[in-house]
Design an enzyme around this catalytic site. Structure first.
Site, PDB file in Angstrom:
ATOM      1  N   LYS A   1       0.838  -1.202   0.000  1.00  0.00           N
ATOM      2  CA  LYS A   1       0.000   0.000   0.000  1.00  0.00           C
ATOM      3  C   LYS A   1       0.874   1.253   0.000  1.00  0.00           C
ATOM      4  O   LYS A   1       0.581   2.236  -0.690  1.00  0.00           O
ATOM      5  CB  LYS A   1      -0.918  -0.018   1.224  1.00  0.00           C
ATOM      6  CG  LYS A   1      -2.144   0.890   1.103  1.00  0.00           C
ATOM      7  CD  LYS A   1      -1.919   2.264   1.664  1.00  0.00           C
ATOM      8  CE  LYS A   1      -3.184   3.080   1.687  1.00  0.00           C
ATOM      9  NZ  LYS A   1      -2.984   4.439   2.229  1.00  0.00           N
TER      10      LYS A   1
ATOM     11  N   ALA B   1      -4.393   1.604  15.747  1.00  0.00           N
ATOM     12  CA  ALA B   1      -5.781   1.360  15.356  1.00  0.00           C
ATOM     13  C   ALA B   1      -6.535   2.679  15.345  1.00  0.00           C
ATOM     14  O   ALA B   1      -6.293   3.558  16.171  1.00  0.00           O
ATOM     15  CB  ALA B   1      -6.434   0.388  16.336  1.00  0.00           C
TER      16      ALA B   1
ATOM     17  N   ARG C   1     -10.754   8.129  22.732  1.00  0.00           N
ATOM     18  CA  ARG C   1      -9.330   7.930  22.483  1.00  0.00           C
ATOM     19  C   ARG C   1      -8.744   6.951  23.493  1.00  0.00           C
ATOM     20  O   ARG C   1      -7.880   6.152  23.180  1.00  0.00           O
ATOM     21  CB  ARG C   1      -8.598   9.270  22.541  1.00  0.00           C
ATOM     22  CG  ARG C   1      -8.995  10.240  21.424  1.00  0.00           C
ATOM     23  CD  ARG C   1      -8.301  11.586  21.587  1.00  0.00           C
ATOM     24  NE  ARG C   1      -8.684  12.525  20.549  1.00  0.00           N
ATOM     25  CZ  ARG C   1      -9.705  13.367  20.654  1.00  0.00           C
ATOM     26  NH1 ARG C   1     -10.457  13.356  21.746  1.00  0.00           N
ATOM     27  NH2 ARG C   1      -9.992  14.205  19.678  1.00  0.00           N
TER      28      ARG C   1
ATOM     29  N   ASP D   1      -1.245  11.526  24.519  1.00  0.00           N
ATOM     30  CA  ASP D   1      -0.420  11.851  25.686  1.00  0.00           C
ATOM     31  C   ASP D   1       0.156  10.590  26.325  1.00  0.00           C
ATOM     32  O   ASP D   1       1.335  10.546  26.686  1.00  0.00           O
ATOM     33  CB  ASP D   1      -1.254  12.625  26.706  1.00  0.00           C
ATOM     34  CG  ASP D   1      -1.911  13.854  26.102  1.00  0.00           C
ATOM     35  OD1 ASP D   1      -1.182  14.800  25.774  1.00  0.00           O
ATOM     36  OD2 ASP D   1      -3.136  13.847  25.934  1.00  0.00           O
TER      37      ASP D   1
ATOM     38  N   ASP E   1      -6.782  20.812  18.450  1.00  0.00           N
ATOM     39  CA  ASP E   1      -7.874  21.303  19.287  1.00  0.00           C
ATOM     40  C   ASP E   1      -7.846  22.835  19.367  1.00  0.00           C
ATOM     41  O   ASP E   1      -8.886  23.497  19.323  1.00  0.00           O
ATOM     42  CB  ASP E   1      -7.770  20.725  20.699  1.00  0.00           C
ATOM     43  CG  ASP E   1      -7.610  19.225  20.698  1.00  0.00           C
ATOM     44  OD1 ASP E   1      -8.586  18.517  20.970  1.00  0.00           O
ATOM     45  OD2 ASP E   1      -6.490  18.758  20.405  1.00  0.00           O
TER      46      ASP E   1
ATOM     47  N   ARG F   1      -9.174  24.195  16.202  1.00  0.00           N
ATOM     48  CA  ARG F   1     -10.636  24.088  16.191  1.00  0.00           C
ATOM     49  C   ARG F   1     -11.273  25.222  16.989  1.00  0.00           C
ATOM     50  O   ARG F   1     -12.280  25.791  16.581  1.00  0.00           O
ATOM     51  CB  ARG F   1     -11.060  22.736  16.767  1.00  0.00           C
ATOM     52  CG  ARG F   1     -10.842  21.562  15.835  1.00  0.00           C
ATOM     53  CD  ARG F   1     -11.107  20.240  16.533  1.00  0.00           C
ATOM     54  NE  ARG F   1     -11.020  19.116  15.595  1.00  0.00           N
ATOM     55  CZ  ARG F   1     -10.692  17.879  15.920  1.00  0.00           C
ATOM     56  NH1 ARG F   1     -10.421  17.594  17.191  1.00  0.00           N
ATOM     57  NH2 ARG F   1     -10.645  16.934  15.015  1.00  0.00           N
TER      58      ARG F   1
END
Length: 323
Positions: free
Chosen positions: A44, A84, A92, A128, A153, A156
Site C-alpha cells: 500500500k 488502530a 481515544r 499523551d 484542538d 478548532r
C-alpha cells in the site's frame, strides 16, 4: 549511532489515513526534501508513493519512498502515526491497550536505528499516554520527543471563535491545553483578538451576548466533541490532523521558535502538583524540539482543571505500565 542527520528528512511510521495524508501534505510544501514511509503493508505504501510521484513535476523536488526502519538513522524527524483508528462511539482512551502494544513494537523497531539528534513526534492516540510510553522506551531527551497534543484542538477553537466574530482565525489567539481528549481545558484567560481580550473585543464591537458563560461552555463542548462528530459521519479524521502535524514539522524544520500546544513532558509544574506526565501546554518549538514551556496567567480554576487533566492521563499511564 553516529550518522549525520539529514536536516530536511522526515520518516512517517504508519501509512493509514493520517500517515498517508500527512505525506501528501508534506509533499505539497517546501520544507522537506525526503519523505520515507514505513508500514507493515508495504504494498500500500508503494502504491501511495507511485501515486504521489506522478505529481512531482507540480511541486518542489523531493524524494518520497517506501522505506524501512533503517531510514530512521539519518532522519531529522520521525512521526509515529501507527495504530488502530478510533471507531464511532469509541473514545481515544478506549484505544489504549491495543495502541500501547503497537507503540511498544514500533519503538522496539526504531530504537536500533535511532539517531541521538532525531526528534520524534507522536500522533497516535491516545496521544499523551503513547508519547509517555515512547519517551520511556526510546530514551531521548524530553525536548526531542513530544506529541501533536492539542495543536488541532487549539485550531478548532480558533476557527469556532472566528466563525462567531467573522474574523480571520489567524487573528484569534487562544490555547486549548491539557489532555488531547475528553479532559482538555479551554484556557479562556489567554484568548485575545488584535491585542484585546475576548471580553474587551466583544464589548467594544457588539458581540458580548454571544460569549456568555453558558455559550463559552457550549463552544468548548463542541470543540472537544468535534472529532467524535467527524468520525460518526465519515469514519476518521485526517485532513486537519495532517495539516496540524505538518505545521509542527515545518516549525521544526525551519527552526521557527513558534508557540504550539504540543504534548510535552511535565517534570514539575503548578507548584509541584503535576509531575512525570505528558500533556499539552504552550511551548516554544524549534529545530531542537521543545525549547521551553510558556506559562500564561491562567485563572485558578484553569490551573486546577489542567492539574485534573494531567492526573487523568497519569491514571491511564499507570494502567498501561502495569499491563
Amino acid at each position: 549511532m553516529s550518522c549525520k542527520i539529514n536536516a530536511r528528512k522526515v520518516v512517517i511510521i504508519g501509512n493509514g489515513a493520517v500517515g498517508s495524508t500527512l505525506a501528501y501534505t508534506l509533499m505539497m510544501g517546501h520544507a522537506v526534501n525526503e519523505i520515507s514511509i514505513v508500514d507493515v503493508n508495504k504494498s500500500k505504501v508503494e502504491g501511495d508513493v507511485l501515486d504521489m510521484g506522478d505529481g512531482m513535476s507540480f511541486v518542489s523536488p523531493k524524494t518520497i519512498k517506501a522505506g524501512d526502519y533503517d531510514d530512521c538513522e539519518d532522519a531529522h524527524i520521525i512521526v509515529i502515526t501507527a495504530g488502530a483508528g478510533q471507531k464511532p462511539g469509541e473514545t481515544r482512551m478506549d484505544l489504549l491497550k491495543k495502541n500501547a502494544a503497537i507503540m511498544n513494537s514500533v519503538c522496539d523497531n526504531i530504537k536500533p536505528h535511532l539517531n541521538p539528534e532525531t526528534i520524534v513526534v507522536v500522533v497516535s492516540n491516545p496521544c499523551d499516554v503513547l508519547t509517555y510510553l515512547a519517551y520511556k522506551k526510546l530514551g531521548l531527551p524530553s525536548r526531542q520527543i513530544f506529541g501533536s497534543g492539542t495543536v488541532l484542538d487549539t485550531s478548532r477553537m480558533k476557527t469556532a471563535i472566528s466563525d462567531i466574530l467573522h474574523i480571520d482565525p489567524r487573528n484569534v489567539h487562544t490555547f486549548v491545553v491539557g489532555e488531547h481528549g475528553d479532559s482538555e481545558v479551554a484556557a479562556w484567560s489567554t484568548t485575545s483578538i488584535a491585542g484585546l481580550s475576548l471580553i474587551d473585543y466583544c464589548s467594544r464591537y457588539g458581540r458580548s451576548e454571544q460569549f456568555s458563560a453558558a455559550n463559552l461552555h457550549a463552544l468548548h463542548d463542541n470543540v472537544r466533541n468535534k472529532a467524535y462528530e467527524i468520525i460518526a459521519k465519515k469514519g476518521a479524521t485526517f485532513y486537519a490532523v495532517a495539516l496540524a502535524v505538518s505545521k509542527i514539522l515545518n516549525v521544526i524544520l525551519n527552526d521557527e521558535n513558534h508557540v504550539l500546544t504540543v504534548s510535552t513532558y511535565i517534570e514539575n509544574e503548578f507548584n509541584g502538583n503535576l509531575k512525570d506526565v505528558f500533556l499539552s501546554l504552550p511551548c516554544v518549538v524549534g529545530s531542537r524540539g521543545v525549547e521551553y514551556i510558556i506559562h500564561p496567567n491562567y485563572t485558578s480554576t484553569e490551573q486546577l482543571d489542567i492539574i485534573a487533566s494531567g492526573n487523568s492521563i497519569k491514571e491511564k499511564i499507570a494502567e498501561c505500565m502495569n499491563e
